[in-house]
Design a protein around this motif. Structure first.
Motif, PDB file in Angstrom:
ATOM      1  N   SER A  36    -134.206 -12.441  11.876  1.00 24.06           N
ATOM      2  CA  SER A  36    -133.917 -12.304  13.297  1.00 24.06           C
ATOM      3  C   SER A  36    -132.428 -12.505  13.580  1.00 24.06           C
ATOM      4  N   ASN A  40    -131.570  -9.228  15.278  1.00 24.44           N
ATOM      5  CA  ASN A  40    -131.551  -9.397  16.731  1.00 24.44           C
ATOM      6  C   ASN A  40    -130.219  -9.937  17.250  1.00 24.44           C
ATOM      7  N   LEU A  41    -129.667 -10.922  16.545  1.00 26.44           N
ATOM      8  CA  LEU A  41    -128.386 -11.485  16.976  1.00 26.44           C
ATOM      9  C   LEU A  41    -127.193 -10.666  16.482  1.00 26.44           C
ATOM     10  N   TYR A 223    -120.225 -15.106  21.095  1.00 29.97           N
ATOM     11  CA  TYR A 223    -121.129 -16.252  21.025  1.00 29.97           C
ATOM     12  C   TYR A 223    -121.629 -16.597  22.425  1.00 29.97           C
ATOM     13  N   THR A 224    -122.921 -16.731  22.560  1.00 28.83           N
ATOM     14  CA  THR A 224    -123.523 -17.202  23.801  1.00 28.83           C
ATOM     15  C   THR A 224    -124.276 -18.492  23.503  1.00 28.83           C
ATOM     16  N   PHE A 225    -124.668 -19.194  24.551  1.00 31.65           N
ATOM     17  CA  PHE A 225    -125.405 -20.443  24.359  1.00 31.65           C
ATOM     18  C   PHE A 225    -126.686 -20.191  23.578  1.00 31.65           C
ATOM     19  N   SER A 226    -127.378 -19.095  23.921  1.00 31.09           N
ATOM     20  CA  SER A 226    -128.630 -18.760  23.246  1.00 31.09           C
ATOM     21  C   SER A 226    -128.404 -18.477  21.762  1.00 31.09           C
ATOM     22  N   LYS A 227    -127.334 -17.745  21.439  1.00 34.34           N
ATOM     23  CA  LYS A 227    -127.042 -17.420  20.046  1.00 34.34           C
ATOM     24  C   LYS A 227    -126.692 -18.671  19.253  1.00 34.34           C
ATOM     25  N   ILE A 229    -127.649 -21.732  19.857  1.00 35.46           N
ATOM     26  CA  ILE A 229    -128.879 -22.511  19.662  1.00 35.46           C
ATOM     27  C   ILE A 229    -129.703 -21.932  18.524  1.00 35.46           C
ATOM     28  N   GLN A 230    -129.810 -20.600  18.461  1.00 34.04           N
ATOM     29  CA  GLN A 230    -130.591 -19.978  17.391  1.00 34.04           C
ATOM     30  C   GLN A 230    -129.946 -20.199  16.031  1.00 34.04           C
TER      31      GLN A 230
END
Length: 325
Positions: A36, A40-41, A223-227, A229-230
């Motif tokens: 993923s 996905n990222l 980079y985002t917060f969601s990325k 974290i993953q």
């Protein structure tokens, strides 16, 4: 478990079962998460991802040390110029990145199929480096297991030339990686080895990432917060699977860890069909059943040969030979 010496720990049957089951579950989750991350990222930096995994693993080991879960062996007894420690650093730098690169360049089915070649490679190295030889009967069962996994993954092939080359390079490296760590873990406790090996490996991995990963790790990739974290979740999982996997190699054998990988493939296919209504072919179904049945048979033969079914006693690490599943 008993005794204070890590090289003389005895494991009961329930403890062995929990350890092996946990390793399988973590391995399945880890492959899905890593795939993923790459797809996905769009995090197409396999060496950088491995560096993140190593950092998280070292932090985990250091946390255990600070909480006195284990006592770190002194540097004088485990210097970096020790041949065995140095070899572990090199293998850690080469082995895991090759695995991640193979997963990124190949479809999951192709990746799993090519990893089957690690099984005979480990059998050969077990004999050369550890003097361990499995019986002809169990060798034939392993062939049956590999045939079942091959049948289960044939419908999910996605062959690319460069991916094939990387996978074929990864095969001998992966076998040496597991067998050599087994040799070292017979001399030193697992957490001390990881604590010593990972810092120089992290430093080397960082520079290799700058040289060989695609450009843009810090400048182009968004980079985002969601990325983030993953990526951290991937790192935490990597820490968990590293501790679990090295423990399996230490307590059991490199071949045991490899066989667990084959079991993981079959369970992943059947799990997708049972719980997520994923369509699978008759070949995948038959191959998975054959592989699981073969692994169960192999387990029975191994435990029977060692008298574990009669005595019910756990194996003592320093006395173990061959493989225990």
């Amino acid at each position: 478990m008993s005794d204070n010496n890590a090289n003389h720990i005895t494991y009961s049957i329930p403890q062995r079962s929990v350890l092996l089951t946990l390793n399988v579950l973590l391995a399945i989750i880890m492959i899905l998460v890593n795939k993923s991350v790459f797809t996905n990222l769009k995090f197409n930096f396999p060496i950088a991802l491995t560096t993140i995994h190593y950092i998280c693993t070292w932090i985990g080991v250091e946390t255990l040390r600070r909480f006195n879960i284990y006592k770190q062996i002194s540097y004088n007894k485990m210097p970096l110029n020790d041949v065995d420690i140095a070899s572990c650093i090199i293998l850690a730098v080469v082995g895991v990145p090759l695995n991640n690169l193979s997963l990124r360049l190949n479809g999951v089915g192709t990746y799993q199929l090519l990893k089957l070649l690690v099984t005979p490679a480990i059998c050969i190295l077990n004999y050369i480096m550890l003097g361990e030889l499995i019986s002809l009967k169990r060798s034939c069962i392993l062939v049956l297991v590999c045939a079942g996994v091959s049948l289960a993954t044939l419908s999910d092939l996605e062959m690319r030339l460069f991916g094939l080359i990387v996978a074929l390079i990864f095969v001998p490296v992966a076998a040496i990686y597991k067998v050599q760590f087994k040799r070292v873990l017979l001399k030193f406790d697992m957490l001390s080895v990881l604590h010593r090996v990972y810092p120089p490996a992290i430093l080397i991995m960082f520079f290799l990432s700058m040289l060989f990963d695609p450009s843009g790790l810090f400048t182009v990739y968004e980079y985002t917060f969601s990325k983030v974290i993953q990526l951290l979740i991937s790192g935490i999982l990597a820490c968990s699977i590293s501790l679990s996997s090295f423990h399996v190699v230490h307590v059991f054998s490199p071949l045991t860890h490899q066989i667990l990988g084959l079991l993981k493939v079959s369970l992943t296919i059947l799990g997708g069909w049972l719980f997520f209504s994923k369509e699978i072919s008759q070949y995948q179904m038959a191959g998975s059943v054959v592989a699981i049945g073969g692994i169960s048979w192999y387990t029975y033969e191994t435990m029977s040969a060692k008298g574990l079914l009669r005595s019910g006693k756990g194996p003592v690490i320093h006395q173990m030979k061959d493989e225990n599943v």
